[in-house]
Design a protein around this motif. Structure first.
Motif, PDB file in Angstrom:
ATOM      1  N   LEU A 220       0.832  -1.209   0.000  1.00  0.00           N
ATOM      2  CA  LEU A 220       0.000   0.000   0.000  1.00  0.00           C
ATOM      3  C   LEU A 220       0.866   1.259   0.000  1.00  0.00           C
ATOM      4  O   LEU A 220       0.551   2.229  -0.689  1.00  0.00           O
ATOM      5  CB  LEU A 220      -0.905   0.016   1.230  1.00  0.00           C
ATOM      6  CG  LEU A 220      -2.161  -0.833   1.124  1.00  0.00           C
ATOM      7  CD1 LEU A 220      -2.851  -0.938   2.469  1.00  0.00           C
ATOM      8  CD2 LEU A 220      -3.117  -0.242   0.101  1.00  0.00           C
ATOM      9  N   TYR A 236      -9.063   1.751   0.091  1.00  0.00           N
ATOM     10  CA  TYR A 236      -8.203   1.917   1.267  1.00  0.00           C
ATOM     11  C   TYR A 236      -8.200   3.375   1.716  1.00  0.00           C
ATOM     12  O   TYR A 236      -8.181   4.276   0.878  1.00  0.00           O
ATOM     13  CB  TYR A 236      -6.759   1.496   0.940  1.00  0.00           C
ATOM     14  CG  TYR A 236      -6.646   0.045   0.546  1.00  0.00           C
ATOM     15  CD1 TYR A 236      -6.589  -0.952   1.506  1.00  0.00           C
ATOM     16  CD2 TYR A 236      -6.609  -0.322  -0.792  1.00  0.00           C
ATOM     17  CE1 TYR A 236      -6.484  -2.281   1.147  1.00  0.00           C
ATOM     18  CE2 TYR A 236      -6.516  -1.654  -1.171  1.00  0.00           C
ATOM     19  CZ  TYR A 236      -6.445  -2.625  -0.197  1.00  0.00           C
ATOM     20  OH  TYR A 236      -6.355  -3.937  -0.558  1.00  0.00           O
TER      21      TYR A 236
ATOM     22  N   ALA B 106      -9.445  -5.775  -1.775  1.00  0.00           N
ATOM     23  CA  ALA B 106      -9.337  -4.993  -0.526  1.00  0.00           C
ATOM     24  C   ALA B 106     -10.003  -5.695   0.661  1.00  0.00           C
ATOM     25  O   ALA B 106      -9.689  -5.410   1.804  1.00  0.00           O
ATOM     26  CB  ALA B 106      -9.961  -3.615  -0.725  1.00  0.00           C
TER      27      ALA B 106
END
Lengths: 342, 241
Positions: A220, A236, B106
């Motif tokens: 990330l 996110y 995710a």
């Protein structure tokens, strides 16, 4: 979709480009080899090389957080030096409390005292980073000029707070018994503390590489450095990631502060802003946002500063600036430029 | 016509001093492909980005299913089941194909069955699984971008010009993949300049100009009405072919 519709094809990276990517890594051994030829005496060279690597590792510890914060958040944090200074002062206080442990002949007790001091410094600077991000940095995301002004303001406030808590005088920060003195290898004398600094710096670099390459949070961060907007579109919360990275970067600066304080053996409220010149040079040489580049840049700065201080002390004053100029003339974006989609 | 999954009512979007969307009214029926057509600068990309929360609507409302999503953040909108395939593809070039896919999942590890289906749909995803995404060709990057959007079941996929700059063979392959995706009951809002491609998969169509929707209706009706095509877009389907 059928296989025949699209023939698998991948763009081959030319050999020249592949070599160019690896070239910065070779700079460190090349500089060490040039240093050996210029110094002539292998014992002096070994002492200077370990000193240079130790200095480089400590600068890397302080710079790594700054470069990731810049890469991910596009924030120029001139207040980063505050975390270095606060870390050193917290480390000083903890080591003073643990004076019995640091004076003990037991290596275990000595190292435990240093470890406790480091953890305390990282905890305090990490929490300070949380407050710094929420109060000072968050209102000025995306505005570089304001970032420079308010983070410098934050640095001044932090320095004044150090005066309030620890007083205006410089303090002596002595190393524990086990980390004093040198090891003699042949004719070379190598300070024990420098070996510890090299070990901690190397462990941190390998740990950061592992996290960035092999964990989801590392992915990330890498993805966020390149295209934070797309990371958000995947679901996110990048702001939360920003905060974690900022706190980690601040805690690493705190760790660097303890290490640098023990290295210099004196600490002042201004030590952070003084070392920040070298830290910024390393971040720029490495390529803003690149951990690998930052590591190589720190090694180059550390080695060059020590070699030139031995060979030509007057040149040492400008050697790191000259190195930055040379690197930027060769690679204007730094050794490992970070691709940004923004 | 099916119930609307997404509804935009009088949406305005400002970007700096520019007033881009000037009251967009758009309905996307559930379970089909809605194509958003219009010349360059009409506001198509801004519409998709506003739906996704990447730019905030200054006026008007966006309803997704039973919920108003106008003021939600991008991650919240994504987690409600909307995925975006942006015009620049948004590939993380520093990461491998596998890492791009891992991040796209995710909500947890990738479903192996779904991944196998995607690899069948887009063979290069499997072929270059451990390669750096930056080394893929343009068409392969586009496939990766779509693959990322569908690695988890989504209720709505926003796709911005998936055929832009691609070779005809790749365009055909991409069209086939979108048709297959359509069969899975996923709703797609597709921005496309290639009218021939758009008309082959679109169920409904909306045409934009100057930040407003100037026409909306069934795609087959627009395809059959050459005069309307010329009026709305300046060119007819025949002229494209």
């Amino acid at each position: 979709m059928s296989e025949t519709a699209i023939k698998p094809r991948i763009e081959k990276i030319p050999l020249k480009e592949q070599l160019a990517q690896k070239l910065p890594v070779l700079l460190v051994p090349v500089l060490a080899a040039v240093g050996l030829i210029a110094i002539g005496n292998p014992a002096s060279w070994l002492t200077l090389t370990v000193a240079g690597l130790a200095m480089g590792m400590m600068i890397f510890i302080m710079a790594s957080g700054l470069t990731v914060v810049f890469g991910l958040m596009d924030v120029i944090n001139f207040g980063h030096g505050a975390f270095v200074a606060v870390g050193a002062f917290v480390g000083f206080t903890v080591l003073a409390w643990l004076a019995g442990w640091t004076a003990s002949p037991s290596v275990f007790m000595n190292l435990t005292a240093v470890l406790v001091a480091i953890l305390a410094a990282m905890l305090v600077t990490g929490l300070l980073g949380l407050a710094f991000e929420r109060v000072i940095v968050m209102p000025v995301y995306g505005e570089h000029l304001k970032q420079i002004l308010v983070t410098m303001g934050g640095l001044i406030v932090a320095q004044q707070m150090i005066y309030v808590v620890w007083g205006p005088d410089e303090l002596h920060m002595s190393r524990p018994e086990a980390l004093q003195g040198s090891l003699v290898i042949g004719e070379a004398a190598i300070e024990k503390y420098r070996l510890v600094a090299v070990g901690i710096g190397l462990a941190l670099f390998l740990g950061m590489r592992h996290i960035l390459k092999n964990t989801k949070i590392g992915l990330l961060v890498r993805a966020g450095v390149e295209n934070g907007e797309m990371v958000e579109a995947l679901g996110y919360r990048v702001r939360r990631l920003f905060l974690i990275v900022f706190m980690t970067g601040s805690a690493l600066a705190g760790l660097g502060g303890v290490m640098w304080g023990l290295y210099q053996e004196t600490i002042t409220a201004h030590m952070g802003s003084e070392i920040m010149v070298l830290v910024f040079i390393v971040v720029i040489i490495g390529g803003l946002g690149s951990v690998e580049g930052c590591f190589i840049g720190a090694m180059l700065v550390g080695l060059l500063a020590n070699y030139t201080a031995f060979l030509a002390p007057k040149v040492a004053l400008i050697s790191t600036i000259a190195l930055m100029v040379a690197v930027l003339m060769w690679r204007p974006q730094g050794l490992y430029p970070v691709v940004k989609a923004k | 016509m099916a119930e609307n999954l997404l509804t935009l009512s009088g949406v305005h979007t400002h970007i700096g001093p520019y007033h881009i969307l000037q009251g967009v009214d758009l309905a996307v029926p559930e379970g089909g492909v809605t194509v958003l057509l219009g010349r360059n600068g009409a506001g198509k990309t801004t519409t998709l980005r506003t739906i996704m929360g990447l730019w905030t609507a200054s006026q008007g409302g966006i309803r997704f299913g039973d919920h108003v999503i106008t003021k939600l953040s991008t991650p919240e909108i994504s987690r409600r089941g909307i995925a975006l395939v942006p015009e620049d593809m948004g590939i993380f070039t520093d990461l491998t194909v596998a890492e791009n896919m891992i991040l796209a999942a995710a909500n947890g590890p990738m479903d192996p069955k779904r991944l196998a289906w995607i690899k069948e749909l887009f063979p290069p995803i499997g072929n270059f699984w451990n390669s750096s995404a930056g080394t893929l060709s343009g068409g392969q990057k586009q496939m990766l971008s779509v693959a990322r959007a569908i690695i988890e079941p989504r209720r709505l996929i926003l796709i911005d010009e998936p055929t832009k700059g691609l070779a005809p063979a790749i365009i055909k392959a991409m069209t086939d993949a979108l048709k297959e995706l359509k069969e899975t009951d996923t709703t797609i809002l597709l921005v496309e300049q290639n009218f021939a491609m758009a008309s082959s998969i679109g169920d409904t169509v909306a045409v934009m100009d100057d930040g407003r929707i100037i026409h909306s209706g069934r795609m087959d009706e627009l395809v059959a009405d050459v005069a309307l095509q010329e009026k709305l877009m300046g060119l007819s389907l025949e002229a494209h072919q």
